[in-house]
Motif scaffolding. Structure first.
Motif, PDB file in Angstrom:
ATOM      1  N   THR A 130      -3.876 -44.549 -38.857  1.00 45.55           N
ATOM      2  CA  THR A 130      -2.429 -44.711 -38.839  1.00 45.55           C
ATOM      3  C   THR A 130      -1.960 -44.704 -37.393  1.00 45.55           C
ATOM      4  O   THR A 130      -2.344 -43.813 -36.620  1.00 45.55           O
ATOM      5  N   ARG A 131      -1.144 -45.690 -37.053  1.00 44.14           N
ATOM      6  CA  ARG A 131      -0.621 -45.736 -35.689  1.00 44.14           C
ATOM      7  C   ARG A 131       0.496 -44.714 -35.558  1.00 44.14           C
ATOM      8  O   ARG A 131       1.396 -44.647 -36.390  1.00 44.14           O
ATOM      9  N   VAL A 132       0.422 -43.918 -34.522  1.00 44.12           N
ATOM     10  CA  VAL A 132       1.451 -42.923 -34.226  1.00 44.12           C
ATOM     11  C   VAL A 132       2.013 -43.232 -32.841  1.00 44.12           C
ATOM     12  O   VAL A 132       1.390 -43.952 -32.054  1.00 44.12           O
ATOM     13  N   ALA A 133       3.185 -42.710 -32.554  1.00 40.41           N
ATOM     14  CA  ALA A 133       3.786 -42.905 -31.230  1.00 40.41           C
ATOM     15  C   ALA A 133       2.826 -42.360 -30.170  1.00 40.41           C
ATOM     16  O   ALA A 133       2.201 -41.315 -30.369  1.00 40.41           O
ATOM     17  N   TYR A 134       2.719 -43.079 -29.050  1.00 36.83           N
ATOM     18  CA  TYR A 134       1.798 -42.663 -27.997  1.00 36.83           C
ATOM     19  C   TYR A 134       2.194 -41.306 -27.446  1.00 36.83           C
ATOM     20  O   TYR A 134       3.340 -41.058 -27.107  1.00 36.83           O
ATOM     21  N   LYS A 135       1.234 -40.441 -27.391  1.00 39.97           N
ATOM     22  CA  LYS A 135       1.411 -39.121 -26.794  1.00 39.97           C
ATOM     23  C   LYS A 135       0.159 -38.854 -25.975  1.00 39.97           C
ATOM     24  O   LYS A 135      -0.936 -38.792 -26.528  1.00 39.97           O
ATOM     25  N   PRO A 136       0.300 -38.749 -24.660  1.00 41.47           N
ATOM     26  CA  PRO A 136      -0.904 -38.509 -23.846  1.00 41.47           C
ATOM     27  C   PRO A 136      -1.549 -37.170 -24.183  1.00 41.47           C
ATOM     28  O   PRO A 136      -0.859 -36.174 -24.346  1.00 41.47           O
ATOM     29  N   LEU A 137      -2.859 -37.197 -24.357  1.00 40.00           N
ATOM     30  CA  LEU A 137      -3.623 -35.971 -24.594  1.00 40.00           C
ATOM     31  C   LEU A 137      -4.316 -35.605 -23.294  1.00 40.00           C
ATOM     32  O   LEU A 137      -4.574 -36.459 -22.447  1.00 40.00           O
ATOM     33  N   ASP A 173     -17.219 -38.177 -38.956  1.00 35.57           N
ATOM     34  CA  ASP A 173     -18.387 -37.340 -38.671  1.00 35.57           C
ATOM     35  C   ASP A 173     -18.053 -35.852 -38.741  1.00 35.57           C
ATOM     36  O   ASP A 173     -18.812 -35.060 -39.277  1.00 35.57           O
ATOM     37  N   LYS A 174     -16.905 -35.498 -38.195  1.00 35.36           N
ATOM     38  CA  LYS A 174     -16.538 -34.082 -38.116  1.00 35.36           C
ATOM     39  C   LYS A 174     -15.698 -33.629 -39.309  1.00 35.36           C
ATOM     40  O   LYS A 174     -15.458 -32.444 -39.481  1.00 35.36           O
ATOM     41  N   LYS A 175     -15.226 -34.594 -40.132  1.00 35.84           N
ATOM     42  CA  LYS A 175     -14.478 -34.292 -41.366  1.00 35.84           C
ATOM     43  C   LYS A 175     -13.216 -33.473 -41.119  1.00 35.84           C
ATOM     44  O   LYS A 175     -12.860 -32.601 -41.900  1.00 35.84           O
ATOM     45  N   VAL A 176     -12.530 -33.757 -40.030  1.00 40.25           N
ATOM     46  CA  VAL A 176     -11.261 -33.090 -39.724  1.00 40.25           C
ATOM     47  C   VAL A 176     -10.216 -34.141 -39.381  1.00 40.25           C
ATOM     48  O   VAL A 176     -10.547 -35.234 -38.908  1.00 40.25           O
ATOM     49  N   LYS A 177      -8.940 -33.800 -39.613  1.00 37.16           N
ATOM     50  CA  LYS A 177      -7.858 -34.696 -39.226  1.00 37.16           C
ATOM     51  C   LYS A 177      -7.805 -34.735 -37.700  1.00 37.16           C
ATOM     52  O   LYS A 177      -7.824 -33.691 -37.042  1.00 37.16           O
ATOM     53  N   ALA A 178      -7.751 -35.945 -37.161  1.00 33.68           N
ATOM     54  CA  ALA A 178      -7.816 -36.101 -35.711  1.00 33.68           C
ATOM     55  C   ALA A 178      -6.679 -36.987 -35.204  1.00 33.68           C
ATOM     56  O   ALA A 178      -6.119 -37.795 -35.941  1.00 33.68           O
ATOM     57  N   VAL A 179      -6.372 -36.812 -33.923  1.00 32.64           N
ATOM     58  CA  VAL A 179      -5.411 -37.647 -33.213  1.00 32.64           C
ATOM     59  C   VAL A 179      -6.116 -38.177 -31.976  1.00 32.64           C
ATOM     60  O   VAL A 179      -6.833 -37.441 -31.292  1.00 32.64           O
ATOM     61  N   GLU A 180      -5.914 -39.469 -31.705  1.00 35.43           N
ATOM     62  CA  GLU A 180      -6.569 -40.090 -30.557  1.00 35.43           C
ATOM     63  C   GLU A 180      -5.533 -40.832 -29.732  1.00 35.43           C
ATOM     64  O   GLU A 180      -4.658 -41.492 -30.276  1.00 35.43           O
ATOM     65  N   SER A 181      -5.637 -40.719 -28.422  1.00 40.40           N
ATOM     66  CA  SER A 181      -4.788 -41.503 -27.528  1.00 40.40           C
ATOM     67  C   SER A 181      -5.678 -42.291 -26.576  1.00 40.40           C
ATOM     68  O   SER A 181      -6.773 -41.860 -26.220  1.00 40.40           O
ATOM     69  N   ILE A 182      -5.186 -43.469 -26.214  1.00 39.32           N
ATOM     70  CA  ILE A 182      -5.884 -44.337 -25.265  1.00 39.32           C
ATOM     71  C   ILE A 182      -4.889 -44.668 -24.168  1.00 39.32           C
ATOM     72  O   ILE A 182      -3.829 -45.227 -24.435  1.00 39.32           O
ATOM     73  N   ASP A 183      -5.227 -44.321 -22.925  1.00 35.25           N
ATOM     74  CA  ASP A 183      -4.279 -44.576 -21.835  1.00 35.25           C
ATOM     75  C   ASP A 183      -4.426 -45.998 -21.303  1.00 35.25           C
ATOM     76  O   ASP A 183      -5.298 -46.756 -21.738  1.00 35.25           O
ATOM     77  N   SER A 184      -3.567 -46.356 -20.370  1.00 40.96           N
ATOM     78  CA  SER A 184      -3.540 -47.728 -19.848  1.00 40.96           C
ATOM     79  C   SER A 184      -4.788 -48.076 -19.041  1.00 40.96           C
ATOM     80  O   SER A 184      -5.053 -49.254 -18.795  1.00 40.96           O
ATOM     81  N   ASP A 185      -5.577 -47.084 -18.636  1.00 32.77           N
ATOM     82  CA  ASP A 185      -6.818 -47.333 -17.903  1.00 32.77           C
ATOM     83  C   ASP A 185      -8.020 -47.479 -18.838  1.00 32.77           C
ATOM     84  O   ASP A 185      -9.140 -47.696 -18.385  1.00 32.77           O
ATOM     85  N   GLY A 186      -7.791 -47.323 -20.172  1.00 31.20           N
ATOM     86  CA  GLY A 186      -8.876 -47.468 -21.130  1.00 31.20           C
ATOM     87  C   GLY A 186      -9.652 -46.204 -21.394  1.00 31.20           C
ATOM     88  O   GLY A 186     -10.768 -46.247 -21.908  1.00 31.20           O
ATOM     89  N   THR A 218     -14.438 -44.055 -22.989  1.00 38.10           N
ATOM     90  CA  THR A 218     -13.709 -45.264 -22.609  1.00 38.10           C
ATOM     91  C   THR A 218     -13.572 -46.196 -23.805  1.00 38.10           C
ATOM     92  O   THR A 218     -14.396 -46.191 -24.714  1.00 38.10           O
ATOM     93  N   ALA A 219     -12.514 -46.999 -23.762  1.00 44.55           N
ATOM     94  CA  ALA A 219     -12.237 -47.967 -24.823  1.00 44.55           C
ATOM     95  C   ALA A 219     -11.904 -49.309 -24.187  1.00 44.55           C
ATOM     96  O   ALA A 219     -11.190 -49.369 -23.182  1.00 44.55           O
TER      97      ALA A 219
END
Length: 93
Positions: free
Chosen positions: A82-89, A7-20, A36-37
């Motif tokens: 692409t899966r990347v190493a978890y990094k909290p955002l 939607d935003k047409k930009v490269k993005a990074v997403e993190s999902i924590d253990s609480d969802g 939430t996820a």
């Protein structure tokens, strides 16, 4: 996860924590989305706290860090992630 936000047409990074909770930021660091996820019937389902679009579910399967997969939304939208190493955002202050 990294991907080009459809939607935003930009490269993005997403993190999902253990609480969802998920946070999506542009590669530049700009905050794009959060919410939430949950996993439902083998799909990753996201509900944004920033929009009123409701839940959006995407196909998924296990991939290792560095590997990519194509995912398809319930609306038929295709996205390569692409899966990347978890990094909290963090939420913007």
């Amino acid at each position: 996860w990294s991907f080009v936000d459809p939607d935003k047409k930009v490269k993005a990074v997403e993190s999902i924590d253990s609480d969802g909770n998920y946070i999506e930021n542009a590669a530049t660091g700009k905050h794009l989305d959060h919410g939430t996820a949950v996993m439902k019937d083998g799909k990753a389902c996201f509900t944004s706290a920033m929009t009123k679009e409701g839940e959006a579910c995407w196909t998924t399967h296990s991939v290792k860090v560095g590997q990519s997969m194509q995912t398809v939304s319930d609306k038929g939208q295709k996205l390569t992630v692409t899966r990347v190493a978890y990094k909290p955002l963090e939420m913007p202050k």
